[in-house]
Design a protein around this motif. Structure first.
Motif, PDB file in Angstrom:
ATOM      1  N   LEU A   1     -14.613   0.755   0.774  1.00 42.78           N
ATOM      2  CA  LEU A   1     -13.181   0.529   0.526  1.00 42.78           C
ATOM      3  C   LEU A   1     -12.895  -0.956   0.275  1.00 42.78           C
ATOM      4  CD1 LEU A   1     -10.285   1.688   0.416  1.00 42.78           C
ATOM      5  CD2 LEU A   1     -10.115   1.212   2.876  1.00 42.78           C
ATOM      6  N   ILE A   2     -13.573  -1.828   0.998  1.00 40.18           N
ATOM      7  CA  ILE A   2     -13.412  -3.274   0.778  1.00 40.18           C
ATOM      8  C   ILE A   2     -13.758  -3.619  -0.674  1.00 40.18           C
ATOM      9  CG2 ILE A   2     -14.434  -5.530   1.318  1.00 40.18           C
ATOM     10  CD1 ILE A   2     -14.557  -4.549   4.290  1.00 40.18           C
ATOM     11  N   GLU A   3     -14.862  -3.026  -1.178  1.00 39.84           N
ATOM     12  CA  GLU A   3     -15.248  -3.265  -2.582  1.00 39.84           C
ATOM     13  C   GLU A   3     -14.222  -2.678  -3.541  1.00 39.84           C
ATOM     14  OE1 GLU A   3     -17.714  -5.267  -3.605  1.00 39.84           O
ATOM     15  OE2 GLU A   3     -17.888  -5.656  -1.460  1.00 39.84           O
ATOM     16  N   LEU A   4     -13.785  -1.452  -3.259  1.00 35.95           N
ATOM     17  CA  LEU A   4     -12.781  -0.805  -4.116  1.00 35.95           C
ATOM     18  C   LEU A   4     -11.521  -1.655  -4.204  1.00 35.95           C
ATOM     19  CD1 LEU A   4     -11.690   2.927  -4.039  1.00 35.95           C
ATOM     20  CD2 LEU A   4      -9.992   1.133  -3.951  1.00 35.95           C
ATOM     21  N   SER A   5     -11.101  -2.226  -3.074  1.00 39.85           N
ATOM     22  CA  SER A   5      -9.835  -2.971  -3.037  1.00 39.85           C
ATOM     23  C   SER A   5      -9.871  -4.219  -3.922  1.00 39.85           C
ATOM     24  CB  SER A   5      -9.492  -3.363  -1.597  1.00 39.85           C
ATOM     25  OG  SER A   5     -10.362  -4.380  -1.133  1.00 39.85           O
ATOM     26  N   LYS A   6     -11.080  -4.654  -4.303  1.00 45.99           N
ATOM     27  CA  LYS A   6     -11.203  -5.808  -5.202  1.00 45.99           C
ATOM     28  C   LYS A   6     -10.970  -5.397  -6.659  1.00 45.99           C
ATOM     29  CE  LYS A   6     -14.498  -7.893  -2.040  1.00 45.99           C
ATOM     30  NZ  LYS A   6     -15.917  -8.160  -1.755  1.00 45.99           N
ATOM     31  N   HIS A   7     -11.083  -4.094  -6.911  1.00 44.93           N
ATOM     32  CA  HIS A   7     -10.910  -3.567  -8.283  1.00 44.93           C
ATOM     33  C   HIS A   7      -9.556  -2.886  -8.473  1.00 44.93           C
ATOM     34  CE1 HIS A   7     -15.254  -3.977  -9.365  1.00 44.93           C
ATOM     35  NE2 HIS A   7     -15.398  -3.847  -8.064  1.00 44.93           N
ATOM     36  N   ALA A   8      -8.927  -2.495  -7.364  1.00 42.48           N
ATOM     37  CA  ALA A   8      -7.674  -1.727  -7.445  1.00 42.48           C
ATOM     38  C   ALA A   8      -6.671  -2.372  -6.498  1.00 42.48           C
ATOM     39  CB  ALA A   8      -7.929  -0.271  -7.064  1.00 42.48           C
ATOM     40  N   THR A   9      -5.678  -3.042  -7.056  1.00 42.92           N
ATOM     41  CA  THR A   9      -4.801  -3.888  -6.239  1.00 42.92           C
ATOM     42  C   THR A   9      -3.600  -3.116  -5.685  1.00 42.92           C
ATOM     43  OG1 THR A   9      -3.667  -4.588  -8.250  1.00 42.92           O
ATOM     44  CG2 THR A   9      -5.438  -6.004  -7.444  1.00 42.92           C
ATOM     45  N   TYR A  10      -3.862  -2.196  -4.793  1.00 43.87           N
ATOM     46  CA  TYR A  10      -2.789  -1.447  -4.126  1.00 43.87           C
ATOM     47  C   TYR A  10      -2.366  -2.172  -2.853  1.00 43.87           C
ATOM     48  CZ  TYR A  10      -3.694   2.399  -7.320  1.00 43.87           C
ATOM     49  OH  TYR A  10      -3.828   3.148  -8.456  1.00 43.87           O
ATOM     50  N   GLU A  11      -1.131  -1.915  -2.433  1.00 43.41           N
ATOM     51  CA  GLU A  11      -0.623  -2.524  -1.190  1.00 43.41           C
ATOM     52  C   GLU A  11      -1.205  -1.842   0.040  1.00 43.41           C
ATOM     53  OE1 GLU A  11       1.221  -5.327  -0.983  1.00 43.41           O
ATOM     54  OE2 GLU A  11       0.790  -5.342  -3.132  1.00 43.41           O
ATOM     55  N   HIS A  12      -1.407  -0.517  -0.063  1.00 44.59           N
ATOM     56  CA  HIS A  12      -1.966   0.254   1.061  1.00 44.59           C
ATOM     57  C   HIS A  12      -2.930   1.306   0.522  1.00 44.59           C
ATOM     58  CE1 HIS A  12       1.872  -1.197   2.757  1.00 44.59           C
ATOM     59  NE2 HIS A  12       1.232  -1.204   3.919  1.00 44.59           N
TER      60      HIS A  12
END
Length: 279
Positions: free
Chosen positions: A115-126
């Motif tokens: 999820l940490i890696e995903l969050s670098k590609h997909a800029t969602y708030e939550h």
């Protein structure tokens, strides 16, 4: 020989980084891209017909409130994303993703690392992360609307069939804890803010001894983050490590409303209504 070793390690680490960067990729292909500020993330290593039918159902149910991304571990089976045009997919390889198996223990996959890696590609708030073998007897669209309205750093499962942090053996891995109190939360379902994910990543870079089911609640409660529990919204949980037969029986024959069951390995028993497309 020291020089040779360090050169060799550097080459190895460069190869590993290349493998990781090629495996960790975000594929936006559902035609809508990013529609909402928050997102359901479905963690899975399966893409069979039943699993995809289940994902399609949940995606349609939450579509009015949240986006939907499949976080797919392609180490078992390469991703044929063209065969899945309806989904946005984050593909990663658990075999090369550093730290995915906690302390290299194959019994302890750690989806927070992915999820940490995903969050670098997909800029969602939550992000509302859930595992593919978690089944819910309530209304997914209502759940998504409720959670979407909460500006929390962390929403988690409070129920614990085993009774508390000391009952969970991965506690044995923890070293050098800076926290006053230790907490545990089953994490087949959790909701985290983007900022909390960033801060978790920073902590893990200094101390990676906490399995994520300890780290998420322990850091949140000790550091004063904004927290709620899914039970605060009237949801119930029947879950553990397994065995699947026990929880599949509970789901089939002792079913209660607004309850999550895990693990459900046979998705063939899950009631999936005919999907109504949200226009």
């Amino acid at each position: 020989s020291t020089m040779l070793t360090s050169k060799h390690q550097t080459k190895e680490s460069i190869v590993l980084r290349k493998q990781q960067s090629s495996a960790n990729r975000m594929i936006w292909q559902d035609g809508k891209g990013k529609s909402h500020s928050n997102c359901v993330v479905m963690a899975t290593h399966k893409m069979d017909e039943r699993t995809l039918k289940y994902f399609t159902y949940i995606k349609e149910e939450v579509a009015m409130s949240m986006d939907f991304i499949i976080m797919y571990d392609c180490s078992h089976q390469p991703l044929d994303h063209k065969a899945l045009p309806a989904f946005n997919i984050f593909a990663f390889d658990s075999g090369t993703l550093n730290g995915f198996f906690h302390r290299n223990d194959r019994r302890l996959p750690n989806p927070l690392v992915a999820l940490i890696e995903l969050s670098k590609h997909a800029t969602y708030e939550h992000f509302l992360l859930m595992e593919n073998d978690l089944v819910f007897t309530g209304d997914w669209s209502h759940l998504a609307r409720q959670i979407n309205e909460e500006d929390m750093d962390y929403i988690h499962i409070a129920s614990d069939i085993l009774g508390g942090p000391n009952s969970h053996w991965p506690k044995g891995y923890i070293q050098g804890s800076p926290f006053k109190s230790l907490y545990f939360s089953w994490s087949q379902l959790f909701y985290v803010s983007r900022q909390y994910v960033r801060n978790l990543e920073a902590f893990v870079s200094e101390n990676d001894s906490f399995y994520y089911e300890f780290l998420l609640p322990t850091m949140a409660y000790n550091k004063g983050y904004l927290i709620k529990q899914f039970e605060n919204f009237g949801y119930h949980f029947q879950l553990s490590w397994g065995p699947a037969e026990v929880f599949e029986y509970k789901y089939q024959f002792e079913r209660q409303h607004n309850t999550f069951y895990h693990p459900i390995k046979n998705l063939g028993i899950v009631d999936i209504p005919e999907i109504v497309k949200h226009v």
